[in-house]
Enzyme design. Structure first.
Site, PDB file in Angstrom:
ATOM      1  N   ARG A 275      41.213  55.289  63.031  1.00  0.00           N
ATOM      2  CA  ARG A 275      41.185  56.634  62.463  1.00  0.00           C
ATOM      3  C   ARG A 275      39.929  56.852  61.624  1.00  0.00           C
ATOM      4  O   ARG A 275      39.384  57.960  61.586  1.00  0.00           O
ATOM      5  CB  ARG A 275      42.442  56.885  61.624  1.00  0.00           C
ATOM      6  CG  ARG A 275      42.506  58.303  61.074  1.00  0.00           C
ATOM      7  CD  ARG A 275      43.814  58.611  60.383  1.00  0.00           C
ATOM      8  NE  ARG A 275      44.889  58.823  61.341  1.00  0.00           N
ATOM      9  CZ  ARG A 275      45.955  58.077  61.449  1.00  0.00           C
ATOM     10  NH1 ARG A 275      46.105  57.035  60.657  1.00  0.00           N
ATOM     11  NH2 ARG A 275      46.887  58.326  62.345  1.00  0.00           N
ATOM     12  N   ALA A 276      39.468  55.821  60.938  1.00  0.00           N
ATOM     13  CA  ALA A 276      38.272  55.968  60.104  1.00  0.00           C
ATOM     14  C   ALA A 276      37.060  56.344  60.946  1.00  0.00           C
ATOM     15  O   ALA A 276      36.245  57.187  60.542  1.00  0.00           O
ATOM     16  CB  ALA A 276      38.006  54.665  59.345  1.00  0.00           C
TER      17      ALA A 276
END
Length: 688
Positions: A275-276
């Site tokens: 997700r980062a």
């Protein structure tokens, strides 16, 4: 409706304003978490953002804000025909910390659904926030069941309301913005990761800036409309820039070089999941559009990392959020060099972008700012050959009890502890420690509803209605259900407790290796308390008296900080420590009677100082036994000869004693999960 404070009138807080504006440009960034001390304009900035968002086209009369260009085919108010519609301002919906589940997701009238087959649904805050902003002030204090609902809605872009087979679904895509004061407790990792960006805010230490903040605030309070009018032109210009950046966003190109830098940065900082990487890519693209460019540059990637990564690097609540900017610059430069052609051999070595030490990201300017402490190394001249001296441990000072006070020692590495819980069934705040009657959990029975029906017990309802069908004139296949037939399901889950640590800091505990192990054990229990959503408090005793080192709070990292600086030395006023703990629990019981306490006494059991110290400690301990306070004594006694005083103290408390080794979850020594207190055993010992 009151006039909101203008966004452009905010003073300072550059990172906060940038993060909010990037989400206005690209809602796909995923929202903002604003962390900071009280009184730093967190809520003011968030509320001012909604005025900058473009208007939202909606289907006229739809309670779920369907887009007329692509209406939701499953909308409870549908079906809608495409086209037409009307425009309204973007909404900012506030979620109160104490909101109920029905207030968040909406309420379904179970009685009408069963008796009439009608889906009578009243939308909740998630429906109101669709295609707008959902703002949660003090998000770290939000109840677990609401956090779970937010996680589900954020992941699926939809909200589901189900009551015993009757369900309603509607779209719920919103910009999630939360503010929090870390002193009041940290946020669950699952929800923390759902925020695209995070920003740390603090009050300015510059006199001129503080003066300007006060001047503008006073002017706004005296005449909100007049103050807003003076900033109207700037607000309009900023709103137009947001609209222009949104229009430019689809044209922005994220090249392979920028993607490689993003991937290398996330790998270098060991963030969990992917997700980062996605958030960084979206943020860098939004930054380019905000700057009016169609290409993502290295500086966009750097700024995106400073906003998207700090909160994703935390492994436990005691880790301070942040990012090593020197490492960030080195990583970006290495990724850039991998893409760049080889330089000529006679090209002298040049400094990369990371050689200047980095900057930006809300960090203080060179020199550390007015409040930065002067480091010993800064006193060395640039040409000095003298090696920096290691700090010398100060000599012991006279303690309150006549013994030397020892320098605080660092805690040993924390470990996973065995489960400690309070016996019986409580009704406290939702958590993960002790058994409790809750709105969520496994169904254990039924009862008549008190107020609105929230959790239907279908079998009990049918059983209550069945004997009356003939009298009610039932003729078809349907069941005739009346209000008196409805039964509420009773459920059992887990609650959070008040874990009060009573730590012996006397001279008998002052051996450095021993105190390090004790602090490590308390730190481990604090970490366990964080994971189980407990409140924690810290009482210490040494010398002649005891003190409340930390009143009960949800901030376990505050407790860890107090523990780290805990001095030791002096006599052992065990009775004073227990009596101080008794006062803390008495006051806390008045504030929150439903939250049950668990007292953890960390001591070797010795009691010295004053008249009859052992007898007074025994009398103090029996106060807790008489009130039924669950307690556990962590026995810190060491050496070949052991007096067993901690075990005797546990008997007086009506609790149980465990050694440091037995506290470990992987220990082969057995430990009963519930702190049963061994009432019968303690009674027989006192009788003997």
């Amino acid at each position: 409706m009151s006039t909101p404070y203008p966004f452009t009138a905010l003073v300072g807080q550059d990172d906060l304003r940038l993060a909010l504006l990037l989400n206005a440009v690209s809602p796909a960034v995923g929202g903002v978490l604003v962390r900071g001390e009280k009184g730093t304009a967190k809520s003011t900035a968030v509320r001012a953002l909604s005025a900058l968002l473009p208007e939202v086209p909606v289907v006229a009369g739809c309670r779920f804000s369907c887009d007329p260009a692509a209406p939701d085919p499953n909308c409870p108010d549908g079906p809608h025909e495409a086209g037409g519609g009307t425009a309204r301002p973007a909404r900012m919906v506030e979620l109160p910390v104490g909101a109920s589940e029905d207030r968040l997701v909406g309420a379904l009238d179970i009685e009408r659904a069963l008796a009439e087959g009608v889906k009578a649904f009243e939308p909740g805050l998630l429906a109101d926030a669709h295609r707008g902003i959902l703002y949660v002030d003090e998000v770290n204090l939000l109840h677990d069941h609401l956090v779970d609902l937010l996680l589900d809605a954020a992941a699926m872009g939809a909200s589901y309301v189900e009551r015993e087979g009757v369900s309603v679904r509607h779209a719920a895509r919103f910009l999630l913005v939360g503010t929090m004061n870390p002193e009041e407790g940290e946020l669950r990792p699952q929800l923390l990761d759902r925020f695209g960006l995070t920003v740390e805010v603090a009050a300015s230490r510059e006199t001129d800036q503080r003066v300007e903040v006060v001047r503008r605030r006073l002017a706004y309070d005296d005449d909100p409309e007049g103050f807003a009018g003076r900033w109207a032109e700037d607000e309009t210009a900023l709103r137009e820039r947001v609209v222009a950046a949104r229009a430019l966003l689809p044209q922005v190109t994220l090249g392979d070089g920028a993607l490689r830098q993003i991937a290398a940065t996330c790998a270098a900082f060991e963030v969990d999941g992917m997700r980062a990487d996605i958030v960084m890519a979206r943020t860098a693209t939004a930054l380019a559009a905000w700057a009016g460019r169609t290409d993502v540059e290295s500086e966009d990637v750097r700024q995106a990392a400073l906003l998207a990564l700090p909160h994703r690097r935390r492994r436990n609540p005691f880790d301070a959020p942040g990012l090593d900017e020197d490492k960030l610059d080195e990583t970006l430069e290495e990724a850039r060099e991998d893409e760049a052609p080889e330089p000529p051999e006679d090209d002298p070595d040049g400094g990369g972008p990371g050689d200047d030490g980095g900057g930006g990201g809300g960090q203080p300017p060179e020199g550390g700012g007015p409040d930065a402490p002067e480091l010993p190394s800064q006193q060395q001249g640039p040409g000095s050959d003298e090696a920096p001296q290691a700090p010398q441990e100060p000599a012991p000072t006279a303690g309150p009890g006549g013994s030397g006070e020892q320098q605080p020692v660092r805690a040993a590495e924390p470990f996973r502890t065995k489960m400690l819980s309070v016996p019986g069934i409580g009704e406290g705040a939702a958590g993960r420690r002790s058994r409790a009657r809750t709105e969520h959990g496994r169904t254990t029975g039924s009862r008549r509803p008190q107020g609105a029906l929230t959790k239907l017990h279908l079998a009990a309802t049918v059983q209550a209605a069945a004997p009356h069908q003939k009298a009610r004139g039932r003729s078809g296949a349907g069941l005739v259900v009346r209000r008196d037939d409805l039964r509420q399901a009773t459920r059992e889950g887990r609650e959070g407790n008040l874990v009060l640590f009573v730590v012996d800091a006397s001279g008998s505990m002052a051996a450095r290796q021993r105190m390090s192990a004790v602090k490590g054990a308390v730190l481990s229990l604090l970490l366990d308390a964080y994971q189980r959503r407990d409140k924690v408090g810290l009482v210490t005793f040494r010398g002649k008296d005891a003190e409340v080192a930390l009143p009960p709070t949800s901030s376990v990292d505050a407790a860890a900080a107090r523990l780290e600086t805990l001095p030791t030395g002096g006599r052992t006023p065990l009775a004073a420590g227990l009596l101080k703990a008794h006062d803390v629990l008495r006051i806390e019981r008045l504030r929150d009677a439903a939250r049950r306490p668990l007292m953890v006494v960390v001591t070797d059991g010795r009691a010295t100082g004053g008249v009859e110290p052992v007898a007074r400690a025994g009398r103090a301990a029996r106060l807790f036994a008489a009130e039924g306070v669950a307690s556990v004594v962590v026995d810190c006694e060491s050496g070949y000869v052991r007096l067993g005083l901690a075990g005797q103290l546990a008997g007086e408390l009506g609790g149980t004693a465990v050694t440091l080794d037995e506290l470990r979850a992987d220990s082969i020594a057995g430990l009963v999960k519930d702190v049963q207190g061994t009432r019968a055993g303690s009674t027989s010992r006192r009788a003997a």
